[in-house]
Each structure stands twice: as C-alpha cells, then as structure tokens.
Design a protein around this motif. Structure first.
Motif, PDB file in Angstrom:
ATOM      1  N   PHE A 123       0.840  -1.190   0.000  1.00 21.11           N
ATOM      2  CA  PHE A 123       0.000   0.000   0.000  1.00 21.11           C
ATOM      3  C   PHE A 123       0.880   1.248   0.000  1.00 21.11           C
ATOM      4  CE2 PHE A 123      -2.310   3.418   2.213  1.00 21.11           C
ATOM      5  CZ  PHE A 123      -3.401   3.527   1.360  1.00 21.11           C
ATOM      6  N   TYR A 124       0.567   2.186  -0.901  1.00 22.12           N
ATOM      7  CA  TYR A 124       1.258   3.476  -0.979  1.00 22.12           C
ATOM      8  C   TYR A 124       0.253   4.576  -0.673  1.00 22.12           C
ATOM      9  CZ  TYR A 124       4.936   0.900  -3.441  1.00 22.12           C
ATOM     10  OH  TYR A 124       5.927   0.014  -3.771  1.00 22.12           O
ATOM     11  N   ASP A 125       0.503   5.356   0.379  1.00 21.88           N
ATOM     12  CA  ASP A 125      -0.424   6.436   0.690  1.00 21.88           C
ATOM     13  C   ASP A 125      -0.139   7.643  -0.202  1.00 21.88           C
ATOM     14  OD1 ASP A 125       1.699   7.953   1.785  1.00 21.88           O
ATOM     15  OD2 ASP A 125       1.324   7.200   3.802  1.00 21.88           O
ATOM     16  N   ILE A 126      -0.966   8.671  -0.072  1.00 21.70           N
ATOM     17  CA  ILE A 126      -0.897   9.801  -0.998  1.00 21.70           C
ATOM     18  C   ILE A 126       0.372  10.624  -0.830  1.00 21.70           C
ATOM     19  CG2 ILE A 126      -3.395   9.969  -1.251  1.00 21.70           C
ATOM     20  CD1 ILE A 126      -3.377  12.231   0.772  1.00 21.70           C
ATOM     21  N   HIS A 130       5.791   7.353  -5.072  1.00 20.64           N
ATOM     22  CA  HIS A 130       5.340   6.377  -6.067  1.00 20.64           C
ATOM     23  C   HIS A 130       3.845   6.517  -6.331  1.00 20.64           C
ATOM     24  CE1 HIS A 130       9.179   4.398  -6.329  1.00 20.64           C
ATOM     25  NE2 HIS A 130       9.208   4.211  -5.018  1.00 20.64           N
ATOM     26  N   PHE A 131       3.093   6.897  -5.296  1.00 17.92           N
ATOM     27  CA  PHE A 131       1.661   7.091  -5.515  1.00 17.92           C
ATOM     28  C   PHE A 131       1.409   8.156  -6.580  1.00 17.92           C
ATOM     29  CE2 PHE A 131      -2.193   9.568  -4.683  1.00 17.92           C
ATOM     30  CZ  PHE A 131      -3.152   8.586  -4.883  1.00 17.92           C
ATOM     31  N   LYS A 132       2.197   9.190  -6.579  1.00 16.82           N
ATOM     32  CA  LYS A 132       2.023  10.253  -7.566  1.00 16.82           C
ATOM     33  C   LYS A 132       2.240   9.724  -8.985  1.00 16.82           C
ATOM     34  CE  LYS A 132       3.231  13.997  -4.353  1.00 16.82           C
ATOM     35  NZ  LYS A 132       3.136  13.132  -3.169  1.00 16.82           N
ATOM     36  N   GLU A 133       3.176   8.785  -9.151  1.00 15.59           N
ATOM     37  CA  GLU A 133       3.393   8.174 -10.457  1.00 15.59           C
ATOM     38  C   GLU A 133       2.167   7.359 -10.879  1.00 15.59           C
ATOM     39  OE1 GLU A 133       6.896   5.816 -10.219  1.00 15.59           O
ATOM     40  OE2 GLU A 133       8.155   7.458  -9.495  1.00 15.59           O
ATOM     41  N   ASP A 151      -2.976   0.153  -3.686  1.00 13.28           N
ATOM     42  CA  ASP A 151      -2.291  -1.113  -3.427  1.00 13.28           C
ATOM     43  C   ASP A 151      -1.685  -1.585  -4.743  1.00 13.28           C
ATOM     44  OD1 ASP A 151      -3.075  -2.249  -0.539  1.00 13.28           O
ATOM     45  OD2 ASP A 151      -4.765  -1.139  -1.351  1.00 13.28           O
ATOM     46  N   TYR A 152      -0.353  -1.716  -4.763  1.00 10.60           N
ATOM     47  CA  TYR A 152       0.379  -1.962  -6.013  1.00 10.60           C
ATOM     48  C   TYR A 152       1.121  -3.290  -5.948  1.00 10.60           C
ATOM     49  CZ  TYR A 152       3.786  -1.247  -9.783  1.00 10.60           C
ATOM     50  OH  TYR A 152       4.568  -1.377 -10.911  1.00 10.60           O
ATOM     51  N   TYR A 163      -7.233   1.270  -6.469  1.00 10.33           N
ATOM     52  CA  TYR A 163      -7.202   2.700  -6.175  1.00 10.33           C
ATOM     53  C   TYR A 163      -8.600   3.183  -5.809  1.00 10.33           C
ATOM     54  CZ  TYR A 163      -8.983   3.058 -10.967  1.00 10.33           C
ATOM     55  OH  TYR A 163      -9.739   2.922 -12.109  1.00 10.33           O
ATOM     56  N   TYR A 164      -8.659   4.397  -5.267  1.00 12.48           N
ATOM     57  CA  TYR A 164      -9.906   4.945  -4.729  1.00 12.48           C
ATOM     58  C   TYR A 164     -10.249   6.260  -5.427  1.00 12.48           C
ATOM     59  CZ  TYR A 164      -8.852   1.583  -1.078  1.00 12.48           C
ATOM     60  OH  TYR A 164      -8.560   0.423  -0.410  1.00 12.48           O
TER      61      TYR A 164
END
Length: 224
Positions: A123-126, A130-133, A151-152, A163-164
């Motif tokens: 899980f990558y939070d905001i 990496h979430f920005k990518e 979740d990647y 994603y949400y």
C-alpha cells in the motif's frame, strides 16, 4: 472495461467477512455473515481445481460469536468466543470436509495468509512519491483522480493496482490490471461508498488473482 474472463466466480448470499488460505494444500476458507438474520456460515474451496470442499456449513445451534481461524489440509479451524466481553476466552473446533465437527481442539498449526506462497500488494499512501506516479498514469489512461492511496503489485510483468475515487457518499474502490504489453485488461469496481481503504483488496496464489466485489462475490483471474 473487462477483457479477462473469470477463471472462477461465485456469488454468496451474504457478505464475505474473512478469508484464510493454506497455500500448501491449496484450500481457501471463507466466512460469510448475515447481520440482519444473525447467522454465520463457513466454506472451503479447493483452488487446485476450484471445487467446493465445504459449502454453507453452519452449526445446528447458531454461534454468532464464531469465526474462521485458519485452514488445514483436512478441514477448517473455527474459534468460538465463550464470553463476548472477553475475547481471550475462546474454544476451537475443526470442521472436516464432510461436515463433521471435532470439538475442543487444543493443538493445531495453520498457515497464515502472510505465507510466501501468497503474494499481497504494497500500500502506498498519498504522500508517497510512487503514488504520484500511479496517480498520473490513472489520470492519463482513465481520466479519474485517485485519492487515499493505492495497493500496487507487479506479477510476471502484469501490473495490478487498486485505487480509490471520491464519490458522492465516500470513496469507490477499483481494481486495475495492466498486461505485460502495457494494455489495460480490466477495470473492476470492487466496492462503493467506502469511508476508508480496504484492508486486503486482492492477493495472488500461483497464477490466480483473487479479489472480492460488492462484499459478496469472490472472483479469480488467471494471470498465467
């Protein structure tokens, strides 16, 4: 958008509350609950051939304060809380695949979902770079703006991403699968009107991608 046929799909009559898996015996245990009618049922699925070992098992005397603890090659382990105000007081039962019940199980060992044979996403939070990518990719390909985090997971050159997206009553969670050629193969709506993230939106055993839709549908894609 869905260009991947289901390898397995089943609709339960109540929400899936919990799943447990024994990767060695390839048995998946599934607990479902109906809070309105106040019942709980237990199921076990052989994921080597996707046949049911046990379907809709329930105790003759309703045990609402029971739940699945783990899965073994010859049955599933169920815990029963003896006192709802004290979670430390519980007993254990084993249900075999013929529906037989062995009471007062004392010593048992079950494999956890964290076993190496079960692949789970990160899980990558905001706030994570990496979430920005991932966010930029989803915006460019699907024209929606992910929130909360994602979740990647990469698996045999597939990219799987949950994603949400903000909706009128919270957040909707989607599952995205990108094939090794970079093509979007599926976008599935997993759940609507969430107030926060899902704890375990998907996992992989072997080449099988497992996920739950609408709280009560278990679905499997073949990523071989």
């Amino acid at each position: 958008m869905n260009n991947i046929p289901y390898k397995f799909h089943f609709q339960f009559s109540a929400p899936i509350w919990k799943t447990e898996i024994d990767p060695r015996s390839k048995i998946l245990g599934i607990e479902i609950r109906n809070s309105k009618e106040h019942w709980v049922k237990f199921n076990s699925l052989d994921i080597s051939n996707f046949s049911w070992k046990l379907l809709d098992f329930s105790f003759e005397q309703e045990r609402w304060w029971s739940g699945i603890t783990g899965v073994m090659e010859d049955g599933i382990i169920i815990h029963v809380y003896e006192n709802e105000d004290n979670p430390d007081l519980k007993s254990f039962f084993k249900i075999d695949f013929n529906g037989g019940i062995e009471e007062n199980i004392q010593n048992f060992a079950v494999e956890a979902n964290g076993n190496d044979a079960v692949t789970v996403p990160i899980f990558y939070d905001i706030e994570n770079e990496h979430f920005k990518e991932f966010q930029e990719f989803i915006v460019s390909e699907l024209n929606v703006h992910p929130q909360l985090g994602c979740d990647y997971l990469e698996y045999t050159d597939y990219i799987i991403l949950s994603y949400y997206v903000r909706s009128n009553n919270g957040f909707d969670c989607f599952l995205l699968v990108v094939d090794p050629d970079g093509n979007i193969r599926s976008v599935d709506l997993l759940e609507k009107q969430l107030t926060g993230k899902i704890g375990k939106p998907y996992f992989i055993v072997g080449d099988n991608l497992f996920f739950i839709k609408n709280k009560s549908e278990i679905c499997v894609y073949d990523l071989s």
